[in-house]
Design an enzyme around this catalytic site. Sequence first.
Site, PDB file in Angstrom:
ATOM      1  N   THR A 121       0.974  -1.262  -0.115  1.00  0.00           N
ATOM      2  CA  THR A 121      -0.001  -0.047  -0.013  1.00  0.00           C
ATOM      3  C   THR A 121       0.950   1.113  -0.035  1.00  0.00           C
ATOM      4  O   THR A 121       2.095   1.216   0.679  1.00  0.00           O
ATOM      5  CB  THR A 121      -1.004   0.138   1.326  1.00  0.00           C
ATOM      6  OG1 THR A 121      -1.656   1.269   1.432  1.00  0.00           O
ATOM      7  CG2 THR A 121      -0.207  -0.182   2.518  1.00  0.00           C
ATOM      8  N   TYR A 145      -1.732  -0.083  10.136  1.00  0.00           N
ATOM      9  CA  TYR A 145      -2.137  -0.642   8.824  1.00  0.00           C
ATOM     10  C   TYR A 145      -0.725  -0.366   7.936  1.00  0.00           C
ATOM     11  O   TYR A 145      -0.296  -1.471   7.396  1.00  0.00           O
ATOM     12  CB  TYR A 145      -3.219  -0.078   8.046  1.00  0.00           C
ATOM     13  CG  TYR A 145      -3.386  -0.415   6.657  1.00  0.00           C
ATOM     14  CD1 TYR A 145      -3.434  -1.791   6.310  1.00  0.00           C
ATOM     15  CD2 TYR A 145      -3.432   0.311   5.724  1.00  0.00           C
ATOM     16  CE1 TYR A 145      -3.650  -2.337   4.974  1.00  0.00           C
ATOM     17  CE2 TYR A 145      -3.542   0.320   4.133  1.00  0.00           C
ATOM     18  CZ  TYR A 145      -3.401  -1.256   3.791  1.00  0.00           C
ATOM     19  OH  TYR A 145      -3.685  -1.685   2.842  1.00  0.00           O
TER      20      TYR A 145
END
Length: 340
Positions: A121, A145
């Site tokens: 990501t 995350y």
Amino acid sequence: MTTTVPVLVTGGAGYIGSHAVLALLDAGWPVAVIDDLSTGFRRAVPQHVPFYEGNIDDEALLKRIFAEQGTRAVLHFAGSIVVPESVSDPLKYYLNNVVRSRALMAAAVECGVAHFVFSSTATVYGEAGIRPLSELDPVQPVNPYGASKAMTERMLADVSAAHPMNHAVLRYFNVAGADPQARTGQATAGATHLIKVAVEAVTGKRDGVSVYGTDYPTPDGTGLRDYIHVADLAAAHVDALAALIAAPTRSLTLNVGYGRGFSVLDVLDAVDQLTNRPLKRTLAPRRPGDVASLVSDNSRILSTLPWRPRYDELATIVNHALAWERRLADIEAAESQAHG
């Protein structure tokens, strides 16, 4: 002609994973799927594809799959992906995204899997200001995350250095849209992706859209994101895997985005224009862990892979998301009827 090998797709019943399965099948690759169905849907995987329900830290199951399928490559999508949830429940993210990825890598190494493509990501870059981000920028995640994905990237690099397995890390920007043929799309209840939320509001699943943060240092005060069509993202995985097979000693780290950003209000304006029906917008405070801007410098992927965007118009992304949302409503109604 690309050399194909048997591929295991983890999380292949989920949003992005199911599109990758279709992209592989369309290109002639042998595919199997493992998914625990915690957020994915069995119906998202074509019936003829070997499907294993289970978790990626089930070593015995993984070894059985690798043996039965002759697996030579893994496309790894299984994991948790909601930034605010990672802030409130970090241990869930370190378990699902790091500990379980380690177990998957261990089984892959033991069974001689040669190629590993990892779903990472742009969140690994953290708060980098209002400018396009390149793979040379420092990895400085500001939420659990992003940190969990950065840890897995590091693990993969170390594993590839120690064992005969190369890898591709694909750093996604904001994934949106649905399969152009409406074969699959995002179906997770309570999804947080903006375009998904907006088309749910269009179809009556929600009463409107919340705009989280209007005081960012951006042109209109709302967050800037590089929205990439999920079918283009899936195609990048197939091209990355082919590149790993063609050069087995080379590993890759690539941004996957279009190199331009749209604000939250830009997206909502596009939805309004396409539907001719303004959405109800509620202004709300920033969410924990969100950054002002995530826009890619995509020059490396364009120079490394044959990949080229096919669906990079915002209107196209919204149209495909809307077409899928309407089809999903029919699917869910039929399932509800079948279950009485």
